[in-house]
Design an enzyme around this catalytic site. Structure first.
Site, mmCIF file in Angstrom:
data_model
loop_
_atom_site.group_PDB
_atom_site.id
_atom_site.type_symbol
_atom_site.label_atom_id
_atom_site.label_comp_id
_atom_site.label_asym_id
_atom_site.label_seq_id
_atom_site.Cartn_x
_atom_site.Cartn_y
_atom_site.Cartn_z
ATOM 1 N N LEU A 112 -2.055 9.967 -6.148
ATOM 2 C CA LEU A 112 -1.202 10.903 -6.883
ATOM 3 C C LEU A 112 -1.139 10.528 -8.359
ATOM 4 O O LEU A 112 -1.170 11.400 -9.243
ATOM 5 C CB LEU A 112 0.196 10.892 -6.264
ATOM 6 C CG LEU A 112 1.083 12.113 -6.493
ATOM 7 C CD1 LEU A 112 0.375 13.390 -6.082
ATOM 8 C CD2 LEU A 112 2.380 11.953 -5.717
ATOM 9 N N HIS A 120 -10.772 26.493 6.937
ATOM 10 C CA HIS A 120 -9.559 25.785 6.500
ATOM 11 C C HIS A 120 -9.173 26.236 5.091
ATOM 12 O O HIS A 120 -9.510 25.580 4.096
ATOM 13 C CB HIS A 120 -9.790 24.272 6.525
ATOM 14 C CG HIS A 120 -9.859 23.698 7.896
ATOM 15 N ND1 HIS A 120 -8.754 23.213 8.563
ATOM 16 C CD2 HIS A 120 -10.905 23.566 8.755
ATOM 17 C CE1 HIS A 120 -9.118 22.789 9.770
ATOM 18 N NE2 HIS A 120 -10.415 22.995 9.908
ATOM 19 N N CYS A 177 -8.539 27.289 12.498
ATOM 20 C CA CYS A 177 -9.564 26.552 13.230
ATOM 21 C C CYS A 177 -9.225 26.520 14.723
ATOM 22 O O CYS A 177 -9.327 27.522 15.415
ATOM 23 C CB CYS A 177 -9.718 25.150 12.629
ATOM 24 S SG CYS A 177 -11.214 24.278 13.152
ATOM 25 N N GLU A 207 -6.443 26.023 3.580
ATOM 26 C CA GLU A 207 -5.522 25.117 2.892
ATOM 27 C C GLU A 207 -6.251 24.192 1.915
ATOM 28 O O GLU A 207 -5.654 23.688 0.956
ATOM 29 C CB GLU A 207 -4.719 24.294 3.901
ATOM 30 C CG GLU A 207 -5.497 23.238 4.674
ATOM 31 C CD GLU A 207 -6.134 23.751 5.952
ATOM 32 O OE1 GLU A 207 -6.454 22.923 6.831
ATOM 33 O OE2 GLU A 207 -6.324 24.978 6.064
ATOM 34 N N MET A 255 -6.903 29.260 15.763
ATOM 35 C CA MET A 255 -7.514 30.564 16.021
ATOM 36 C C MET A 255 -8.113 30.588 17.421
ATOM 37 O O MET A 255 -7.957 31.564 18.167
ATOM 38 C CB MET A 255 -8.597 30.854 14.985
ATOM 39 C CG MET A 255 -9.513 32.019 15.368
ATOM 40 S SD MET A 255 -10.732 32.400 14.109
ATOM 41 C CE MET A 255 -12.131 32.897 15.125
ATOM 42 N N THR A 292 11.077 -8.254 -10.575
ATOM 43 C CA THR A 292 9.748 -8.166 -11.184
ATOM 44 C C THR A 292 8.755 -9.162 -10.605
ATOM 45 O O THR A 292 7.563 -9.060 -10.872
ATOM 46 C CB THR A 292 9.835 -8.412 -12.702
ATOM 47 O OG1 THR A 292 10.276 -9.759 -12.937
ATOM 48 C CG2 THR A 292 10.806 -7.440 -13.360
ATOM 49 N N SER A 295 0.839 -1.193 0.000
ATOM 50 C CA SER A 295 0.000 0.000 0.000
ATOM 51 C C SER A 295 0.880 1.250 0.000
ATOM 52 O O SER A 295 2.104 1.167 0.098
ATOM 53 C CB SER A 295 -0.924 -0.002 1.222
ATOM 54 O OG SER A 295 -0.159 -0.019 2.413
#
EC number: 6.3.4.2
Length: 542
Positions: free
Chosen positions: A19, A514, A380, A516, A383, A187, A13
């Site tokens: 990606l 958020h 969040c 980001e 803050m 392989t 995994s």
């Protein structure tokens, strides 16, 4: 009609299926196609919202309020297409829906089974909402052979037969390990992985082979022969310096060309890679460096802050500088002097989180930033802790605290009980379930016209994604304002604080949302671009 690309994984995994899916989606976009990316997660949780960050990593929140897998963040950052609730599904959610149907009698007395009921539900999910899309990329979580994943593999096998010819292909991502003692790539693990995949009826069209070195021609030939794929379809997926170089690397290896050939699309439109080239030019040629301290409680697993890491990198791209991150577990400040860890940094970021563990350390980080005039970005929970620190140190509210940590005389931060979701009133109580009961998704906020944050956005009306159960108490607004802490942003009804900023400070901003989650390499979020610019100024003073 949409064409479907199913991405599976084998051997181990965490090879990077998400990606790879995002990069392939970006390459197809570069050729002028429209794409939609989806993730099938085999775990039994309804969603990752209540899972430990150490178990799952970041919870990525969509505009429509879904708590989803972090891979959807990759999809958004690479393609710029906002993900939706219907782009991620789990075994738990499928079972929940099937059992609800069974209880209603929707199956008319039939025996409910994995085949056909579970597999049909998976197929319906994959096929829904794809009108007007050229390619749908579907990532299957886990690795081939996992018990939990069998219904998903069966469903995508069936889809290969259900769809018209040349409308579905399978890409298998595997690992080619290098054995130093033998001095060669092996392989055999890939051969066994493909054998397992073929045993359940799926023949991959393309092998995407993760490796840290060039794959020799002989090994390509061997993989093609024993895995029953064309030699040209054995694609080398080499490690690269930056994840934003993956699309260029996969294009150079021929992935997008091979995908289009598998669908019989010839001649293929030429790709426009200019924006990826521009991004990588900034990555490879920084004009400086700043150090940002992330003071958090899940620093042992960087994936818990995946979008945050990428947003900081985007802020660096916007300023043409490299961003170095110092990871600091907030609990250490409860026993050690924060100055030892923070004296050399150019900016301090306290991210979101839950629970009392490490909270006092985050409060001390906010105090250090306030007193030393170091740029501070509280997101969040970050803050909320900054407001508690200011209430204690500036406003004289010595017992200021959050009700999240227990009963308090001065609830500067408290549980949200009511808020508006569009035209609908949302109500929560302390005894509500944890899952799905937060203020989730995109909400609008109104910014004070002459505030620093409004200047950063260049607007007074914004929309950002939220994920929180507690809020700053507006009853303390005037006392804080008298001491230089202003609520620069509020919900449109004026009831929920969205942003705070410190007046007598070069850059001290807290946001309840958020940001980001909406940053992109091509469009760095303005708050991160501004924060890194402030850190760059700080680096010239240190």
């Amino acid at each position: 009609m949409a064409r479907y690309i199913f991405i599976t994984g084998g051997v181990v995994s965490s090879l990077g299926k998400g990606l790879a899916s995002a990069a392939l989606g970006a390459l197809l976009q570069a050729r002028g196609y429209t794409v939609r990316l989806r993730k099938l997660d085999p775990y039994l949780n309804i969603d990752p919202g209540t899972m430990s960050p150490y178990q799952h990593g970041e919870v990525f929140v969509t505009d429509d309020g879904a708590e989803t897998d972090l891979d959807l963040g990759h999809y958004e950052r690479f393609t710029g297409r906002p993900a939706l609730r219907d782009d991620n599904i789990t075994t738990g959610r499928i079972y929940q829906e099937i059992i609800a149907k069974e209880r209603r009698g929707d199956y008319l007395g039939a025996t409910v089974q994995v085949i056909p009921h579970v597999t049909n539900a998976i197929k319906d999910f994959v096929l829904s909402g794809t009108d007007g899309v050229d390619f749908v990329l579907v990532e299957i979580g886990g690795t081939v052979g996992d018990i939990e994943g069998l219904p998903f593999f069966e469903a995508i096998r069936q889809l290969g037969n259900d769809l018209p010819r040349s409308h579905a292909i399978y890409i298998h991502l595997t690992l080619l390990p290098f054995i130093p003692s033998a001095g060669e790539l092996k392989t055999k693990p890939t051969q066994h992985s493909v054998k397992e995949l073929r045993s359940i009826g799926i023949q991959p069209h393309i092998l995407l082979c993760r490796t840290d070195r060039t794959i020799p021609r002989e090994e390509r030939r061997k993989l093609g022969l024993f895995c029953n794929v064309r030699e040209s379809a054995v694609i080398e997926a080499r490690d690269v310096q930056s994840i934003y170089d993956v699309p260029r690397a996969y294009h150079a290896a021929g992935l997008d060309q091979e995908v289009l050939a598998a669908f019989g699309i010839e001649p293929a439109p030429k790709p426009d890679m200019s924006r990826w080239n521009a991004v990588m030019e900034r990555v490879h040629n920084p004009e400086g460096e700043v150090t940002i301290a992330i003071v958090g409680k899940y620093t042992g697993l960087k994936d818990a802050y995946k979008s945050l890491i990428e947003a900081l990198a985007h802020g660096g791209m916007a300023n043409r500088i490299n961003v170095r991150i110092d990871w600091i577990e907030s609990e250490v400040f409860e026993s050690d002097d924060p100055a030892v860890y923070l004296d050399h940094v150019h900016g301090i970021l306290v991210p979101g989180g839950f629970g009392q563990r490490g909270a006092e350390g985050k409060i001390l980080a906010a105090r250090f930033a306030r007193e030393r005039k170091v740029p501070y970005f509280g997101i969040c929970f970050g803050m909320q802790m900054a407001v508690i620190e200011a209430a204690r140190s500036l406003a004289g509210v010595k017992d200021a605290n959050s009700t999240e940590f227990g009963p308090t005389k001065e609830p500067v931060v408290g549980l949200m009980t009511e808020w508006m979701r569009g035209n609908e009133l949302q109500i929560r109580a302390a005894e509500s379930d944890l899952g799905g009961t937060m203020r989730l998704g995109a909400y609008r906020a109104s910014l004070a016209p002459h505030s620093k944050i409004a200047a950063i956005y260049g607007a007074t009306e914004i929309s950002e994604r939220h994920r929180h159960r507690y809020e700053v108490n507006t009853a303390y607004r005037e006392r804080l304002a008298e001491n230089g802490v202003i609520f620069a942003g509020l919900s449109p009804d004026g009831l929920l604080p969205e942003t705070i900023e410190l007046l007598d400070h070069p850059w001290f901003i807290g946001v309840q949302f958020h940001p980001e989650l909406k940053s992109r390499p091509f469009e760095p979020h303005p708050l991160f671009a501004s924060f890194i610019a402030a850190a760059l100024e700080q680096s010239r003073l240190v």
